[in-house]
Design a protein around this motif. Structure first.
Motif: not given
Length: 614
Positions: A254, A257, A261, A263, A266, A305
């Motif tokens: 994943q 960010d 964190n 995601q 993504r 985002s």
């Protein structure tokens, strides 16, 4: 004895159509010939005297292996349509027969066109097996209206090579019978691509096998049906965005960010492990899909985002392409690497257009088909000028479950055709591969599958018309819809709205577990199960697109609400009883050790078989 399929409603539709289709002309002018009713409409019809009459004595004359495959399918479809089962023979044709004739030298008919001649016998001539197959679809539509076909001749060739339907069978499961119906309907209307975003149960990555998947055997069966009906089934695993169905249990893949964190939607395109993971899925899908294309989606990677939250992507791009590179270059690089991998496997890449914002310095690999759905900076005309095959997948053609529905009547009245993209209408057909309608589950509980079908069939027929021939064959939309009424649905289509038991009070019993409930049919062809304490509903756990999709969620009595689709159930016949399948989650009810009713995918836990008594 063949069933008579004509109804008063169909005859009324035909009467309206023929009355409205013949133009008013001066007395000294000869009226234009009126072609028999089909969808798509025949644009080239030369009438002759007399007619062809289909009778029980009709035979299908086919010599070569390819001709016989077409004839065998037609024979089965004639049986399913109530016209008996004509024999397939190699003998010389006699009056009343149907002749399948492949002539590869008829290159003017192209890869999918055909010539149909009706007289004392009926013949379908084509350069290819696919073309002959489409000629038999026209024949089936004509016989759906009458056993008598007016004598005449047509040459029928499509304007666009890609005529499709896209279904996101992602997140929210879509039943296999529904998809099989769709394949048959598509073929009946000469559509040739079913683009499926879906999850196949993975042997290589069992951690990804949360619900919403299809077994490999299910997909093999669907692909075989598509092959028989000349519908190419193209798989899609959306990437690098919308990857949460695959990597929700793989935090190592994943994207992270700048706040640390993870995601889960993504994929981290900077990691070689992420590319290896994705390509391993391509390899696994190749075990069951035979399509020559691979759809990777590539849409909405930064939805909600932006690249600024992920500085590692810019660093990756600059390390790879120099100081002037942009984060978008890293995204395009991922697309291009997938393109190269798919190409090496003999598959052409397809992507959505919204990721092509113009912020990249690295171009998309030549040969990538772009499906244009959203008006962004890079216009359709620019994509065609750069040599990319372009499919029209306009938002105007979308059907969103419980949300936006394509305005089919409005599109018809505007004479919409595949040149009309979001944000730009092109003057020429050159570079446009075709168009597709798209079904999305944004509000997964907003409509049941049967409700989706009601809105789909008019949109499907319109798309078939606009991609095969004249986008506006009739003066009004009402006259066009009369065509659909006249030709009806595809042979072999299952009625998924049929409920196998009558309304009333029953005792449900499975092993030692039993309960009393009132069963009532819903307008869309499911049932509600009402106990003294309320209506059975699946509720609890994590919601995905407003639907409780986790296996093991309990089915409990809740306040009855006729608008609540999670309270609708399918009684699926099984072993002398019925499985109880939720209309939305498509999971079956099992009985837990403590007697609770819980939902599970049928391959994870044996479904309860309920015996109903009154």
């Amino acid at each position: 004895m063949r069933r008579r399929l004509r109804t008063a409603g169909v005859l009324a539709a035909l009467t309206l159509f023929f009355a409205a289709s013949v133009p008013a002309v001066a007395e000294e002018e000869q009226r234009a010939p009126v072609a028999p009713v089909t969808v798509p409409a025949l644009t080239d019809w030369t009438p002759a005297s007399g007619s062809y009459t289909y009778a029980d004595s009709a035979r299908l004359v086919a010599d070569s292996a390819s001709e016989r495959r077409v004839a065998d399918t037609l024979s089965d479809d004639l049986r399913d349509a109530g016209h008996g089962t004509p024999a397939v023979v190699r003998d010389g044709a006699r009056p009343g027969d149907i002749v399948i004739d492949l002539q590869p030298a008829r290159t003017s008919l192209g890869a999918e066109g055909y010539e149909l001649r009706a007289g004392k016998r009926l013949s379908v001539t084509a350069a290819t097996e696919t073309g002959a197959f489409y000629g038999t679809r026209t024949l089936l539509q004509l016989l759906a209206q009458s056993d008598r076909v007016p004598a005449g001749r047509t040459v029928d060739v499509p304007r666009y090579k890609e005529r499709g339907v896209g279904v996101c069978a992602c997140y929210i499961h879509v039943s296999m019978p529904w998809l099989e119906n769709l394949v048959r309907e598509m073929a009946y209307h000469k559509l040739n691509q079913l683009l499926l975003e879906l999850k196949v149960k993975s042997d290589a990555h069992p951690e990804a096998n949360t619900w919403g998947y299809y077994t490999k055997d299910e997909i093999r069966g669907l692909v075989a049906l598509g092959k028989r009906y000349h519908v190419e089934i193209i798989p899609e695993i959306n990437s690098p965005g919308h990857m949460d169905p695959w990597i929700e249990n793989r935090p190592d893949l994943q994207l992270t960010d700048s706040d640390g964190n993870k995601q889960p939607s993504r994929l981290d395109i900077t990691r070689p492990e992420a590319f290896a993971y994705y390509t391993s899925l391509i390899d696994e899908y190749a075990q069951v899909f035979t399509a020559t294309s691979w759809h990777m989606g590539a849409d909405e990677y930064m939805l909600g985002s932006d690249f600024a939250k992920y500085p590692q992507i810019l660093k990756y791009a600059q390390d790879r392409f120099g100081p002037d590179a942009t984060p978008q270059d890293a995204f395009i690089d991922f697309v291009n690497r997938v393109h190269a991998y798919a190409d090496a496997k003999g598959k052409k890449l397809r992507i959505w257009n919204d990721g092509l914002t113009g912020a990249n310095t690295v171009p998309v690999a030549v040969g990538t088909t772009v499906e244009h759905w959203l008006n962004v900076a890079v216009k359709p005309s620019q994509l065609i000028a750069r040599g990319y095959p372009l499919m029209n997948a306009a938002y105007a053609l979308y059907l969103v479950r419980g949300g936006f529905h394509s305005d089919t009547e409005g599109l018809y009245d505007q004479s919409w055709d595949p040149r009309s993209f979001e944000g730009e209408k092109l003057a020429a057909l050159d570079g446009i591969t075709g168009a597709k309608i798209s079904l999305w589950p944004d509000n997964g509980r907003g409509e049941t599958e049967n409700e989706v079908a009601v809105g789909l069939w008019p949109a499907l027929r319109h798309l078939a018309q606009a991609t095969w021939g004249d986008p506006h064959p009739d003066a009004t939309y009402g006259e066009f819809t009369a065509r659909g009424t006249a030709v009806g649905h595809a042979p072999g289509r299952r009625d998924l709205t049929r409920v196998p038991v009558a309304d009333g009070a029953y005792t449900f019993r499975s092993g030692a577990r039993s309960f009393a409930a009132e069963v009532a049919r819903t307008a869309d062809g499911y049932v509600t199960v009402r106990t003294p304490d309320g209506c059975l509903e699946v509720r609890g756990g994590k919601l995905t697109l407003n639907v409780p999709l986790q296996p093991g969620i309990e089915a409990t009595e809740q306040t009855c609400d006729p608008e609540n689709t999670l309270q609708r159930w399918q009684l699926e016949p099984a072993a002398g009883g019925y499985r109880l399948v939720n209309a939305i989650t498509r999971m079956t009810v099992s009985v837990a050790d403590d007697g609770r009713l819980v939902q599970y995918p049928p391959d994870q836990r044996t479904p309860a078989v309920w015996h109903l008594s009154r």
